[in-house]
Design a protein around this motif. Structure first.
Motif, mmCIF file in Angstrom:
data_model
loop_
_atom_site.group_PDB
_atom_site.id
_atom_site.type_symbol
_atom_site.label_atom_id
_atom_site.label_comp_id
_atom_site.label_asym_id
_atom_site.label_seq_id
_atom_site.Cartn_x
_atom_site.Cartn_y
_atom_site.Cartn_z
ATOM 1 N N ASP A 111 7.556 19.768 -6.026
ATOM 2 C CA ASP A 111 8.320 19.448 -4.821
ATOM 3 C C ASP A 111 7.881 20.401 -3.710
ATOM 4 O OD1 ASP A 111 10.355 18.175 -3.276
ATOM 5 O OD2 ASP A 111 11.595 19.967 -3.536
ATOM 6 N N PRO A 112 7.549 19.869 -2.517
ATOM 7 C CA PRO A 112 7.585 18.470 -2.079
ATOM 8 C C PRO A 112 6.489 17.636 -2.738
ATOM 9 C CG PRO A 112 6.614 19.855 -0.386
ATOM 10 C CD PRO A 112 7.100 20.785 -1.449
ATOM 11 N N ARG A 113 6.668 16.318 -2.672
ATOM 12 C CA ARG A 113 5.766 15.399 -3.365
ATOM 13 C C ARG A 113 4.339 15.591 -2.864
ATOM 14 N NH1 ARG A 113 5.665 10.596 -6.262
ATOM 15 N NH2 ARG A 113 3.886 9.248 -5.775
ATOM 16 N N PRO A 114 3.382 15.808 -3.778
ATOM 17 C CA PRO A 114 1.985 16.017 -3.364
ATOM 18 C C PRO A 114 1.425 14.786 -2.664
ATOM 19 C CG PRO A 114 2.339 16.755 -5.626
ATOM 20 C CD PRO A 114 3.570 16.008 -5.222
ATOM 21 N N GLY A 115 0.653 15.023 -1.616
ATOM 22 C CA GLY A 115 -0.021 13.965 -0.889
ATOM 23 C C GLY A 115 0.774 13.344 0.227
ATOM 24 N N THR A 116 2.042 13.752 0.420
ATOM 25 C CA THR A 116 2.845 13.178 1.485
ATOM 26 C C THR A 116 2.577 13.905 2.800
ATOM 27 O OG1 THR A 116 4.672 14.630 0.893
ATOM 28 C CG2 THR A 116 4.642 12.437 -0.093
ATOM 29 N N CYS A 117 2.925 13.248 3.888
ATOM 30 C CA CYS A 117 2.764 13.850 5.204
ATOM 31 C C CYS A 117 3.981 14.717 5.529
ATOM 32 C CB CYS A 117 2.601 12.759 6.261
ATOM 33 S SG CYS A 117 1.187 11.649 5.973
ATOM 34 N N ILE A 118 3.831 15.502 6.565
ATOM 35 C CA ILE A 118 4.926 16.361 7.020
ATOM 36 C C ILE A 118 5.966 15.496 7.732
ATOM 37 C CG2 ILE A 118 5.537 18.368 8.406
ATOM 38 C CD1 ILE A 118 3.785 18.976 5.983
ATOM 39 N N THR A 119 7.203 15.592 7.263
ATOM 40 C CA THR A 119 8.302 14.809 7.823
ATOM 41 C C THR A 119 9.373 15.759 8.368
ATOM 42 O OG1 THR A 119 9.426 14.710 5.685
ATOM 43 C CG2 THR A 119 7.870 12.936 6.190
ATOM 44 N N ASP A 120 10.388 15.171 8.981
ATOM 45 C CA ASP A 120 11.487 15.990 9.503
ATOM 46 C C ASP A 120 12.209 16.722 8.385
ATOM 47 O OD1 ASP A 120 10.889 15.145 12.050
ATOM 48 O OD2 ASP A 120 12.412 13.560 12.104
ATOM 49 N N LEU A 148 0.832 -1.202 0.000
ATOM 50 C CA LEU A 148 0.000 0.000 0.000
ATOM 51 C C LEU A 148 0.867 1.253 0.000
ATOM 52 C CD1 LEU A 148 -2.239 -2.107 0.793
ATOM 53 C CD2 LEU A 148 -3.200 -0.325 2.250
ATOM 54 N N HIS A 149 1.927 1.264 0.827
ATOM 55 C CA HIS A 149 2.832 2.417 0.856
ATOM 56 C C HIS A 149 3.477 2.639 -0.513
ATOM 57 C CE1 HIS A 149 2.058 2.618 5.020
ATOM 58 N NE2 HIS A 149 2.886 1.642 5.409
ATOM 59 N N GLU A 150 3.884 1.555 -1.152
ATOM 60 C CA GLU A 150 4.539 1.686 -2.454
ATOM 61 C C GLU A 150 3.579 2.219 -3.512
ATOM 62 O OE1 GLU A 150 6.158 -2.085 -3.400
ATOM 63 O OE2 GLU A 150 7.723 -2.013 -1.860
ATOM 64 N N ALA A 151 2.322 1.820 -3.448
ATOM 65 C CA ALA A 151 1.363 2.330 -4.430
ATOM 66 C C ALA A 151 1.176 3.835 -4.293
ATOM 67 C CB ALA A 151 0.021 1.613 -4.264
ATOM 68 N N PHE A 152 1.158 4.352 -3.062
ATOM 69 C CA PHE A 152 0.994 5.795 -2.864
ATOM 70 C C PHE A 152 2.281 6.576 -3.160
ATOM 71 C CE2 PHE A 152 -2.476 4.215 -0.062
ATOM 72 C CZ PHE A 152 -3.520 4.832 -0.729
ATOM 73 N N ASP A 153 3.380 5.884 -3.262
ATOM 74 C CA ASP A 153 4.634 6.533 -3.666
ATOM 75 C C ASP A 153 4.891 6.419 -5.165
ATOM 76 O OD1 ASP A 153 5.119 7.262 -1.062
ATOM 77 O OD2 ASP A 153 6.356 5.482 -0.614
ATOM 78 N N GLY A 154 3.970 5.816 -5.901
ATOM 79 C CA GLY A 154 4.159 5.596 -7.326
ATOM 80 C C GLY A 154 3.609 6.734 -8.171
ATOM 81 N N PRO A 155 3.438 6.485 -9.482
ATOM 82 C CA PRO A 155 2.957 7.528 -10.396
ATOM 83 C C PRO A 155 1.480 7.852 -10.159
ATOM 84 C CG PRO A 155 3.203 5.443 -11.549
ATOM 85 C CD PRO A 155 3.776 5.236 -10.187
ATOM 86 N N TYR A 156 1.092 9.026 -10.627
ATOM 87 C CA TYR A 156 -0.268 9.518 -10.475
ATOM 88 C C TYR A 156 -1.055 9.262 -11.772
ATOM 89 C CZ TYR A 156 1.752 12.153 -6.559
ATOM 90 O OH TYR A 156 2.403 12.521 -5.402
#
Length: 859
Positions: free
Chosen positions: A363-372, A338-346
């Motif tokens: 950039d930053p990648r759309p749809g990602t959460c806030i990270t360090d 599931l994680h890999e699918a959300f990191d793949g192409p749109y």
């Protein structure tokens, strides 16, 4: 849905091929996904079953506390707190929460069903904090929510508005979670609203976007889960929602209008600053695929999900959108996939069609959460994301990569079965392997227990939960109580995770391949209850080893029959997967054709017209997992037929009777009546009689048909034209002067006068001028006095005139008068001329209002 017929044809071919394979090879191979339950247990044979019932209905919401001591139940109009160790305990606490009569009345005014919908169905019941629970109900199509004080189990406050937290109806797809006192829910909340994923509290509330690219298309939600982030990158926790929606992709090749999905949002999402304000900035969705690759067939409806967090696995029940076709599949997914699918192409919507996006990704990648990494760049919350990132998220909510199941195929496929819910329990076998046992509920009230072995599910047993079929509405497993709880429309059931005492022999215990059970040398016992497990026997991988040195009790029976008799040797097999194997005097019994004298079936072995050479020792074996286990032996003795009865001596060898005088001789008795016998009762004659009877009935039907057609033709002919008594009276003198040929032509052409019949004179000549004149009148007009009786004629009247009355009749409120011409002298029955008689009648009927256009239906 153009491809639906082709997909239906694929499923039909699949079912037929599986049926043919099952008929050809009763021993199903593990590679066959259509699995048969090993044993079947009816409701009367359930062991350790406890039930909870009350006056409420629809026990669809279950909440098991982490300590496993208390089971909370939400039903229709009530909530319960049950003792998890024994739900039948009378210490249950109850909260009655019914909709008011006024609210029920308002619900019925909205057109809702007052038998099912206009009630308060508890749809949500979860823990809010350490002291309180939170509960929401439909409240007769006006949702409300309330807090519950745990210890006293009473509402701690007045109910609050719940239209943004709970659906209106009891059958609307719905899922919700409370995470750190924040409520996340997904449903169709209002009557005409679109499906929505929301965070309801605290502020700011967030929801999915409905334009210009709609993120959800008629979605039906079935579950949700929280996945804690374990990486050290400071990533946020994620919430997954599982649903089925209408497919926006064009020409997917499956022919289905709906597809299963998984959507993801970040727990710390706070929406955008200007773009996507009060909307999710992390919403993405991907497709879940569950198919049979060898048949190129996909299951396109997601019904239930269960997440095993310890193993990062997801189990889902998939079905078909066609309501008249029953089939279910169970697929297993990895959360990593599931994680890999959300990191793949749109995907991108181009010209009303969805295609993979190949352009530049912001950039930053759309749809990602806030990270360090983002926090180091000054992006601490989602409101700080750039507008181009948020604009891209709004236009590209769908991922191109599909989430494939493990091994690219289902763990289980069942035709003619509709699974509704599932739950999983993880346990360790004696071989050191970890096994997952799944409990699957059906729409007809059955519970299937299955173990996952080698990438396939083997159904250990199927249990009938209710005498009356009803769907399984919810499932919860307690590892502490070692029980499974089942919610349904009529109540809640508590069943042990296993019933090992059901297996009576070592082989029966081993063949079950139940991780919870093992053989201790004397009986089948629960593994978890045994402190010393060194002597236990268990074989989950193969289900065949470990009982070679054990003694198996074999039933011994005897049968004694005569030559020519039939005898059935019964052999009852407890397993649905076992097949019988028969031997005669330790040799395999060969042949079951028509000439062998043997028939074999599920009941046993049938010996037809026993012979002397069929005597011997018959043994029935149960063959399962390539192991033959003797079940019963029969010592059959075929005795010779009894000798024929001695013949009665003839009269020639009987001694002569002593002569008696005539006076002492008895009167001869009358001969016994003979039973009637006729050659008419022979089979050939009976067949001829049947054929004659059928022929007669067929001819009768033809005659009746011709008569009905003729009567219908006459009725249609009688309805042509309109009738007027005045026109008839005026036309009568002219008619008398015409010839017969002219009269016939005029009677056919003139609509005023209709000739019905003629009269026969004494010489048999036909008189001309006979006619029937119909006079319409009003329904309230009193009947006119009857005409004088007609004097007898020398010959009988012909045609319909013999049956028509010559007096005034009333039908359907209208009056009719029948005028009939008498003899050739044109005189009336009293001696007057026809014109005079007609004028008299008209004088008597002047008060009758004649209709200018009488109704044809009254003629």
């Amino acid at each position: 849905m153009r491809g639906a017929p082709s997909s239906a044809l694929q499923l039909l071919l699949l079912l037929l091929s599986r049926a043919c394979a099952a008929g050809a090879d009763p021993l199903r191979t593990p590679l066959d996904p259509d699995v048969t339950p090993r044993i079947t247990v009816l409701s009367s044979g359930l062991q350790g079953c406890r039930r909870f019932r009350s006056s409420a209905l629809n026990y669809s919401t279950l909440l098991l506390e982490a300590d496993g001591e208390r089971l909370y139940v939400g039903a229709r109009g009530a909530a319960f707190a049950l003792n998890a160790s024994d739900i039948a305990d009378r210490s249950a606490r109850t909260i009655v929460w019914e909709a008011s009569p006024e609210q029920k009345r308002q619900c019925m005014l909205k057109g809702k069903d007052n038998k099912t919908e206009c009630f308060n169905h508890i749809r949500f019941l979860q823990r809010f904090n350490s002291t309180h629970l939170y509960m929401c109900g439909t409240h007769a199509f006006k949702p409300l929510c309330a807090h519950i004080e745990e210890k006293s189990f009473v509402m701690s406050s007045q109910p609050e508005e719940g239209k943004d937290k709970c659906p209106y109806g009891p059958r609307t797809g719905y899922t919700a979670l409370i995470i750190d006192q924040e409520m996340y829910s997904a449903s169709r909340y209002e009557f005409r609203s679109y499906p929505d994923i929301r965070r309801n509290s605290p502020a700011p509330t967030l929801k999915t976007d409905d334009g210009p690219t709609r993120w959800l298309n008629d979605a039906n939600f079935v579950g949700s889960t929280l996945v804690r982030q374990r990486s050290g990158a400071g990533d946020d926790d994620k919430i997954y929602f599982f649903f089925t929606e209408r497919s926006p992709e064009r020409a997917t090749g499956s022919g289905h209008s709906r597809v299963p999905r998984v959507a993801r949002v970040c727990k710390g999402d706070r929406g955008g600053h200007l773009t996507l304000q009060k909307r999710w900035t992390s919403f993405l969705k991907a497709r879940l695929t569950c198919s049979l690759p060898e048949y190129d067939f996909q299951f396109n409806v997601l019904r239930s999900v269960h997440v095993v967090h310890a193993d990062a696995l997801l189990y889902g029940i998939f079905g078909l959108e066609w309501k008249n076709v029953k089939a279910s599949a169970v697929c297993r997914f990895s959360l990593t996939d599931l994680h890999e699918a959300f990191d793949g192409p749109y995907m991108e919507n181009q010209n009303s069609g969805w295609k993979e996006y190949t352009g530049k990704i912001p950039d930053p990648r759309p749809g990602t959460c806030i990270t360090d990494a983002l926090r180091a760049r000054g992006i601490n919350v989602s409101t700080s994301l750039p507008d181009d990132v948020l604009y891209f998220v709004r236009r590209h909510p769908l991922m191109s990569q599909e989430v494939q199941p493990s091994d690219r195929r289902p763990l289980l496929f069942r035709r003619s079965t509709h699974y509704t819910h599932l739950a999983a329990h993880t346990t360790q076998g004696l071989d050191g392997h970890t096994y997952r046992v799944l409990y699957l509920g059906t729409d007809e009230g059955w519970l299937h227990k299955a173990v996952e072995v080698g990438g396939h599910l083997l159904i250990i047993e199927e249990l009938q939960l209710f005498d009356e079929p009803q769907p399984v509405a919810s499932l919860v497993i307690s590892a502490k109580q070692m029980c499974v709880y089942v919610g349904s429309a009529s109540g809640v059931l508590q069943l042990p995770l296993s019933s090992c005492s059901r297996y009576a022999s070592c082989y029966d215990c081993i063949f079950a391949r139940d991780p919870h059970c093992a053989w201790n040398g004397e009986r089948c016992v629960e593994v978890a209850a045994q402190a010393d497990r060194s002597a236990l026997i268990q074989d989950i991988q193969n289900g065949s080893k470990g009982c070679e040195n054990t003694q198996n009790d074999v039933a011994q029976r005897s049968r004694s029959v005569r030559v020519g008799d039939d005898v059935l040797l019964q052999c009852e097999l407890s397993s649905n997967l076992a097949t019988p194997f028969w031997t005669l005097d330790c040799s395999e019994l060969q042949g079951y054709d028509l000439t062998s004298g043997f028939r074999t079936g599920t009941d046993g072995l049938l010996i037809i017209e026993a012979r002397r050479d069929q005597s011997g020792l018959y043994t029935c074996y149960s063959v399962e997992n390539d192991v033959k286990v003797p079940v019963v032996t029969y010592n059959v003795t075929v005795r010779p037929a009894p000798p024929p009865a001695p013949a009665v001596p003839s009269d020639d060898f009987l001694p002569a009777p002593t002569e008696l005088p005539n006076s002492m001789r008895p009167f001869p008795s009358p001969p016994a009546p003979l039973l009637p016998h006729s050659e008419m009762l022979s089979p050939r004659n009976m067949q001829a009689m049947y054929l004659s009877l059928i022929t007669f009935l067929g001819g009768l039907c033809v005659v009746l048909t011709v008569v009905l057609i003729y009567v219908g033709f006459c009725l249609q002919a009688g309805r042509r034209g309109k009738y007027s008594i005045r026109a008839a009276a005026a036309a009568y003198p002219k008619r008398r002067s015409r010839s017969r040929k002219q009269q016939r032509s005029c009677s056919r052409a003139g609509p005023e006068v209709k000739t019905i019949s003629s009269h026969c004179n004494g010489n048999g000549a036909v008189q001309d001028g006979g006619f029937l004149q119909i006079v319409p009148g009003e329904g309230h007009t009193p009947p006119a006095p009857p005409l004088p009786p007609t004097p007898p004629r020398p010959s009988a009247e012909c045609g319909l005139s013999a049956t028509l009355p010559s007096v005034l009749r009333r039908m359907n409120g209208n009056s009719y008068m029948l005028l009939r011409q008498a003899d050739s002298e044109s005189a009336s029955p009293v001696g007057n001329s026809f014109s005079e008689e007609l004028n008299k009648i008209l004088e008597k009927r002047k008060h009758v209002l004649l209709l200018p256009k009488p109704d044809e239906s009254s003629v």
